[in-house]
Motif scaffolding. Sequence first.
Motif, PDB file in Angstrom:
ATOM      1  N   ASN A 129       0.892  -1.148  -0.037  1.00  0.00           N
ATOM      2  CA  ASN A 129      -0.134  -0.082   0.019  1.00  0.00           C
ATOM      3  C   ASN A 129       0.876   1.245   0.067  1.00  0.00           C
ATOM      4  O   ASN A 129       0.694   2.146  -0.835  1.00  0.00           O
ATOM      5  CB  ASN A 129      -1.067   0.121   1.120  1.00  0.00           C
ATOM      6  N   TYR A 130       1.668   1.384   0.986  1.00  0.00           N
ATOM      7  CA  TYR A 130       2.522   2.744   0.966  1.00  0.00           C
ATOM      8  C   TYR A 130       3.653   2.705  -0.015  1.00  0.00           C
ATOM      9  O   TYR A 130       4.095   3.814  -0.107  1.00  0.00           O
ATOM     10  CB  TYR A 130       3.097   2.777   2.397  1.00  0.00           C
ATOM     11  N   SER A 131       4.041   1.412  -0.469  1.00  0.00           N
ATOM     12  CA  SER A 131       5.081   1.706  -1.713  1.00  0.00           C
ATOM     13  C   SER A 131       4.482   2.240  -2.960  1.00  0.00           C
ATOM     14  O   SER A 131       5.034   2.950  -3.453  1.00  0.00           O
ATOM     15  CB  SER A 131       5.757   0.247  -1.815  1.00  0.00           C
ATOM     16  N   GLY A 132       3.109   1.626  -3.140  1.00  0.00           N
ATOM     17  CA  GLY A 132       2.278   2.154  -4.341  1.00  0.00           C
ATOM     18  C   GLY A 132       1.872   3.541  -3.815  1.00  0.00           C
ATOM     19  O   GLY A 132       1.790   4.289  -4.926  1.00  0.00           O
ATOM     20  N   ALA A 133       1.753   4.020  -2.903  1.00  0.00           N
ATOM     21  CA  ALA A 133       1.439   5.372  -2.551  1.00  0.00           C
ATOM     22  C   ALA A 133       2.549   6.339  -2.871  1.00  0.00           C
ATOM     23  O   ALA A 133       2.419   7.304  -3.382  1.00  0.00           O
ATOM     24  CB  ALA A 133       1.023   5.621  -1.150  1.00  0.00           C
ATOM     25  N   THR A 134       3.793   6.030  -2.569  1.00  0.00           N
ATOM     26  CA  THR A 134       5.064   6.533  -3.027  1.00  0.00           C
ATOM     27  C   THR A 134       5.095   6.812  -4.234  1.00  0.00           C
ATOM     28  O   THR A 134       5.824   7.592  -5.152  1.00  0.00           O
ATOM     29  CB  THR A 134       6.354   6.237  -2.371  1.00  0.00           C
ATOM     30  N   MET A 135       4.682   5.634  -5.188  1.00  0.00           N
ATOM     31  CA  MET A 135       4.850   5.739  -6.717  1.00  0.00           C
ATOM     32  C   MET A 135       3.437   6.461  -7.489  1.00  0.00           C
ATOM     33  O   MET A 135       3.650   7.259  -8.401  1.00  0.00           O
ATOM     34  CB  MET A 135       4.673   4.358  -7.123  1.00  0.00           C
ATOM     35  N   ALA A 136       2.345   6.330  -6.862  1.00  0.00           N
ATOM     36  CA  ALA A 136       1.298   6.845  -7.433  1.00  0.00           C
ATOM     37  C   ALA A 136       0.710   7.887  -6.880  1.00  0.00           C
ATOM     38  O   ALA A 136      -0.063   8.830  -7.680  1.00  0.00           O
ATOM     39  CB  ALA A 136      -0.089   5.737  -7.451  1.00  0.00           C
ATOM     40  N   GLY A 137       1.327   8.528  -5.729  1.00  0.00           N
ATOM     41  CA  GLY A 137       0.763   9.793  -5.116  1.00  0.00           C
ATOM     42  C   GLY A 137      -0.390   9.615  -4.233  1.00  0.00           C
ATOM     43  O   GLY A 137      -0.960   8.545  -4.325  1.00  0.00           O
ATOM     44  N   PRO A 138      -0.438  10.599  -3.189  1.00  0.00           N
ATOM     45  CA  PRO A 138      -1.576  10.506  -2.304  1.00  0.00           C
ATOM     46  C   PRO A 138      -2.948  10.387  -2.840  1.00  0.00           C
ATOM     47  O   PRO A 138      -3.932   9.626  -2.322  1.00  0.00           O
ATOM     48  CB  PRO A 138      -1.388  11.546  -1.294  1.00  0.00           C
ATOM     49  N   THR A 139      -3.342  11.128  -3.891  1.00  0.00           N
ATOM     50  CA  THR A 139      -4.850  11.137  -4.504  1.00  0.00           C
ATOM     51  C   THR A 139      -5.230   9.690  -4.986  1.00  0.00           C
ATOM     52  O   THR A 139      -6.165   9.332  -4.573  1.00  0.00           O
ATOM     53  CB  THR A 139      -4.792  11.968  -5.774  1.00  0.00           C
ATOM     54  N   ILE A 140      -4.508   9.297  -5.765  1.00  0.00           N
ATOM     55  CA  ILE A 140      -4.818   7.725  -6.332  1.00  0.00           C
ATOM     56  C   ILE A 140      -4.814   6.831  -5.074  1.00  0.00           C
ATOM     57  O   ILE A 140      -5.712   5.971  -5.068  1.00  0.00           O
ATOM     58  CB  ILE A 140      -3.905   7.302  -7.464  1.00  0.00           C
ATOM     59  N   PHE A 141      -3.826   6.725  -4.252  1.00  0.00           N
ATOM     60  CA  PHE A 141      -3.725   6.018  -3.021  1.00  0.00           C
ATOM     61  C   PHE A 141      -5.057   6.045  -2.287  1.00  0.00           C
ATOM     62  O   PHE A 141      -5.836   5.226  -2.020  1.00  0.00           O
ATOM     63  CB  PHE A 141      -2.512   6.344  -2.362  1.00  0.00           C
ATOM     64  N   ALA A 142      -5.722   7.534  -1.955  1.00  0.00           N
ATOM     65  CA  ALA A 142      -6.843   7.464  -1.220  1.00  0.00           C
ATOM     66  C   ALA A 142      -7.802   6.941  -1.741  1.00  0.00           C
ATOM     67  O   ALA A 142      -9.035   6.537  -1.260  1.00  0.00           O
ATOM     68  CB  ALA A 142      -7.009   8.859  -0.797  1.00  0.00           C
ATOM     69  N   ILE A 143      -8.116   7.179  -3.226  1.00  0.00           N
ATOM     70  CA  ILE A 143      -9.154   6.710  -3.893  1.00  0.00           C
ATOM     71  C   ILE A 143      -9.355   5.212  -3.933  1.00  0.00           C
ATOM     72  O   ILE A 143     -10.373   4.676  -3.444  1.00  0.00           O
ATOM     73  CB  ILE A 143      -9.263   7.185  -5.281  1.00  0.00           C
ATOM     74  N   VAL A 144      -8.203   4.639  -4.203  1.00  0.00           N
ATOM     75  CA  VAL A 144      -8.195   2.855  -4.442  1.00  0.00           C
ATOM     76  C   VAL A 144      -8.213   2.513  -2.933  1.00  0.00           C
ATOM     77  O   VAL A 144      -8.987   1.404  -2.604  1.00  0.00           O
ATOM     78  CB  VAL A 144      -6.884   2.642  -4.859  1.00  0.00           C
ATOM     79  N   TYR A 145      -7.622   3.019  -1.720  1.00  0.00           N
ATOM     80  CA  TYR A 145      -7.366   2.537  -0.642  1.00  0.00           C
ATOM     81  C   TYR A 145      -8.788   2.525  -0.041  1.00  0.00           C
ATOM     82  O   TYR A 145      -9.317   1.861   0.917  1.00  0.00           O
ATOM     83  CB  TYR A 145      -6.549   3.362   0.315  1.00  0.00           C
ATOM     84  N   SER A 146      -9.674   3.530  -0.329  1.00  0.00           N
ATOM     85  CA  SER A 146     -11.161   3.402   0.281  1.00  0.00           C
ATOM     86  C   SER A 146     -11.959   2.016  -0.045  1.00  0.00           C
ATOM     87  O   SER A 146     -13.033   1.979   0.504  1.00  0.00           O
ATOM     88  CB  SER A 146     -11.956   4.872  -0.525  1.00  0.00           C
ATOM     89  N   SER A 147     -11.458   1.297  -1.125  1.00  0.00           N
ATOM     90  CA  SER A 147     -12.223   0.025  -1.310  1.00  0.00           C
ATOM     91  C   SER A 147     -12.064  -0.977  -0.522  1.00  0.00           C
ATOM     92  O   SER A 147     -12.568  -2.110  -0.604  1.00  0.00           O
ATOM     93  CB  SER A 147     -11.631  -0.497  -2.748  1.00  0.00           C
ATOM     94  N   VAL A 148     -11.119  -0.500   0.885  1.00  0.00           N
ATOM     95  CA  VAL A 148     -10.855  -1.532   1.949  1.00  0.00           C
ATOM     96  C   VAL A 148     -12.135  -2.285   2.229  1.00  0.00           C
ATOM     97  O   VAL A 148     -12.344  -3.302   2.668  1.00  0.00           O
ATOM     98  CB  VAL A 148      -9.889  -1.106   2.874  1.00  0.00           C
ATOM     99  N   THR A 149     -13.204  -1.080   2.509  1.00  0.00           N
ATOM    100  CA  THR A 149     -14.495  -1.617   3.160  1.00  0.00           C
ATOM    101  C   THR A 149     -15.270  -2.623   2.153  1.00  0.00           C
ATOM    102  O   THR A 149     -15.711  -3.508   2.730  1.00  0.00           O
ATOM    103  CB  THR A 149     -15.381  -0.423   3.301  1.00  0.00           C
ATOM    104  N   ILE A 150     -15.138  -2.200   0.809  1.00  0.00           N
ATOM    105  CA  ILE A 150     -15.700  -3.449   0.024  1.00  0.00           C
ATOM    106  C   ILE A 150     -15.015  -4.680  -0.134  1.00  0.00           C
ATOM    107  O   ILE A 150     -15.781  -5.566  -0.020  1.00  0.00           O
ATOM    108  CB  ILE A 150     -15.796  -2.676  -1.444  1.00  0.00           C
ATOM    109  N   TRP A 151     -13.744  -4.705  -0.109  1.00  0.00           N
ATOM    110  CA  TRP A 151     -12.755  -5.792  -0.060  1.00  0.00           C
ATOM    111  C   TRP A 151     -13.465  -6.651   1.167  1.00  0.00           C
ATOM    112  O   TRP A 151     -13.572  -7.863   1.087  1.00  0.00           O
ATOM    113  CB  TRP A 151     -11.358  -5.583  -0.104  1.00  0.00           C
ATOM    114  N   CYS A 152     -13.599  -6.057   2.391  1.00  0.00           N
ATOM    115  CA  CYS A 152     -13.865  -6.657   3.497  1.00  0.00           C
ATOM    116  C   CYS A 152     -15.414  -7.359   3.102  1.00  0.00           C
ATOM    117  O   CYS A 152     -15.327  -8.641   3.601  1.00  0.00           O
ATOM    118  CB  CYS A 152     -13.937  -5.719   4.730  1.00  0.00           C
TER     119      CYS A 152
END
Length: 355
Positions: A98-121
């Motif tokens: 997650n955070y390696s990806g965040a440093t590569m994709a930037g905080p904006t894309i990270f926040a959008i994709v990471y919001s899906s954790v609820t759905i994956w659960c």
Amino acid sequence: MCTPNCLDPAQALKHVPYHITFILTSLYVLSGVTQPLLMELAKQAGLADKSCQIYMLFYYFGTASVAILARNDGKLSWTTTIKTGSVAAIDIIAQTMNYSGATMAGPTIFAIVYSSVTIWCALLSRVLIKREMTNLQWLSVIIVFAGLGVTGLSSLDLGPEVTSGTALVAFGSALHALMYVLSEVIMNHGREVISAKKYCAVYGTVACSGYFLWQMFYTRRHFEELILEPMRQAGTTNGYALSILFAIALMSMLHSVTFFHTVKYVPGGSTSAGVLKALQAVFVFAATSLAFCHRFGGEEMCFTINNMLSLCIVVAGVVLFGKATEIERTKQKQKYERVDSLSEIQIEATREYQA
């Protein structure tokens, strides 16, 4: 962030003033917003080498600090400790992605994709513990994945590093959700009663220990070329580097502590959790555009139509899922109340018949 035991918000609210709950819930959102932003600062300061993962040591040090709050809780059995350690090992992989990806994709894309954790659960709960989902919940899942599809397609135009980072966060979010589900199995379906704080403390300590050992056996041997040299190139002083790393630890600890309070005292259950998760994504989106656009990175740091579209779709899906879950929970509660009422009527009728 750790998995809580479900408590009755209505009862808890009687003991805590509303302004305290508002402040701590605001700190929960704020700490969630600052974490990806701090990771970006660590990258710009030369502290984000993906093989060293020094920033993740401080991240889990903050989570492990919850042990201070759990010092009076009972000890876990060796069996439960081993299970918890195994879940922590999974989360080490997840959060590294997650955070390696965040440093590569930037905080904006990270926040959008990471919001899906609820759905994956929700999806993993359906597969692993056979939890039923309503049609409205399935619809919200489809909406969220449509938003993630928009994010993935838009990342293709931003270069291979951003695309790879987006993929890392997507897989890391799913794996992080697996940690939540396995944690629920251990905490709520096992023989041993485990407090949320105790579980979080053990899980954080195991993860922190894992990263510490990695620093000793790998980072220490490559510290000069992978940490100090990038710091010199970025013009980062030792004091500034330590301030970023300890800020990561502080925000991680604050996020964990306020998470417990939010779940325990804020009414609305799943609806509130979904809204707060979506709210974090919106704030990260805005803060990244204000703080980093045209200063660091490329277009992934700025406001774009594609990012805005995917953000709106994902946020709508997450909020809808929370609302659908709350509706289903209310229906189940009313169903049980009707069953209890019928039972009382039957008992009373039996007594009258016997009399």
